[in-house]
Design an enzyme around this catalytic site. Structure first.
Site, short mmCIF file in Angstrom:
data_model
loop_
_atom_site.label_atom_id
_atom_site.label_comp_id
_atom_site.label_asym_id
_atom_site.label_seq_id
_atom_site.Cartn_x
_atom_site.Cartn_y
_atom_site.Cartn_z
N ASP A 116 60.66 60.15 62.44
CA ASP A 116 60.15 61.52 62.52
C ASP A 116 59.47 61.92 61.21
O ASP A 116 59.82 61.43 60.13
CB ASP A 116 61.34 62.46 62.81
CG ASP A 116 60.88 63.82 63.29
OD1 ASP A 116 59.68 63.98 63.61
OD2 ASP A 116 61.71 64.73 63.34
N LEU A 120 65.31 38.36 64.50
CA LEU A 120 65.50 39.79 64.73
C LEU A 120 65.03 40.12 66.15
O LEU A 120 64.02 39.58 66.61
CB LEU A 120 64.66 40.61 63.73
CG LEU A 120 64.65 42.13 63.94
CD1 LEU A 120 66.01 42.74 63.61
CD2 LEU A 120 63.56 42.80 63.08
N HIS A 138 50.56 58.98 61.46
CA HIS A 138 51.08 57.94 62.35
C HIS A 138 50.67 56.55 61.84
O HIS A 138 51.45 55.61 61.92
CB HIS A 138 50.56 58.15 63.78
CG HIS A 138 51.07 59.42 64.42
ND1 HIS A 138 52.39 59.79 64.37
CD2 HIS A 138 50.44 60.40 65.12
CE1 HIS A 138 52.56 60.94 65.02
NE2 HIS A 138 51.38 61.34 65.46
#
Ligand code: FPP
Length: 252
Positions: A30, A141, A47
């Site tokens: 956020d 991962l 972004h």
């Protein structure tokens, strides 16, 4: 590795049998817009900088002992944003999936997605499928990207699937258990998140992994997502490892 002997490159403390590393970390990314505004830039630039932080977060995981990283990239509520921002985000996903595929494969990252892809542009859906396929052998991962994801919809879909099985006679009503519901969720093959991090000062879940985060620890950071670094991640993991998790039991 001898327990208590080493400190990871990111400053993570050595693995401790009492306070293990979080296997699964979820991040609510956020503050891209606030970061952009504070720097006099367009929201989309926020972004774009957020995508840099995604790279940082992924790179930090192996040293921190994190096996699964789930990133909340686009919620079912994010469609309410201005059309220009939504299409800018879709373009960012296109660019990221195209540019990062090679390094994700090289770094042993397996990418999968959570959420309903059907409302996303067709070419983005194809790129998601291609990325899942290209990275399927990754073992370092598991990167889970929540894209057009909402936890309530996920739980409702799981409940509907179980209800259909009951209606068909394939499942008894008394077998609609917590385990059955968990197995019907999109995250059935993942451990529950141990830690959920949210950047930018807000302290809420915003429809992210509502079922799975039942016993997660929460860490809320003041910094915005574009400011998030490997060191921020290492600090959050250190704070997590200093906590006592009781899963509903009392202190001994
Ligand atoms: C929240 O910040 C952020 C988003 C809704 C988008 C998250 C997307 C990225 C970080 C882009 C890259 C992601 C991937 C997986 C490549 P906000 O816009 O709500 O910030 P604000 O609350 O300050 O306005």
């Amino acid at each position: 590795m001898e327990i208590g002997a080493a400190t990871g490159r990111n400053g993570a403390e050595a693995l401790s049998p009492l306070h293990p590393a979080p296997r699964h970390v979820g991040i609510i990314m956020d503050g891209n817009g606030r970061w952009a505004r504070a720097h006099g830039l367009d929201r989309l630039e926020g972004h774009r900088r957020g995508a840099e932080s995604v790279r940082e977060a992924i790179r930090a995981c192996p040293d921190l002992g994190v096996e699964v990283l789930t990133l909340y990239a686009f919620s079912t509520e994010n469609w309410r944003r201005p059309a220009e921002e939504v299409s800018g985000l879709m373009e960012l996903f296109r660019v990221y999936f195209a540019e990062e595929a090679e390094s994700l494969i090289r770094e042993g990252v397996r990418v999968t997605f959570l959420g309903d892809p059907t409302r996303l542009p067709a070419d983005v859906q194809s790129m998601m499928c291609a990325l899942e396929k290209a990275t399927q052998e990754g073992r370092q991962l598991r990167l889970v990207v929540a894209l057009n994801y909402g936890a309530r919809a996920e739980i409702a879909n799981a409940a509907r699937r179980l209800a259909e099985q009951v209606a068909e006679g394939a499942l008894a009503a008394e077998d609609v258990t917590e385990e059955a519901l968990a197995s019907a969720l999109e995250t059935a093959d993942l451990p529950d998140p141990d830690l959920v991090i949210r950047t930018s000062g807000e302290q809420r879940l915003s429809n992210f992994l509502l079922w799975q985060a039942a016993y997660a620890e929460f860490i809320f950071l003041q910094e915005t997502w574009p400011e998030f670094t490997q060191e921020s991640f290492a600090k959050a993991v250190r704070a997590f490892r200093a906590r006592d998790r009781r899963f509903g039991a009392s202190f001994g």
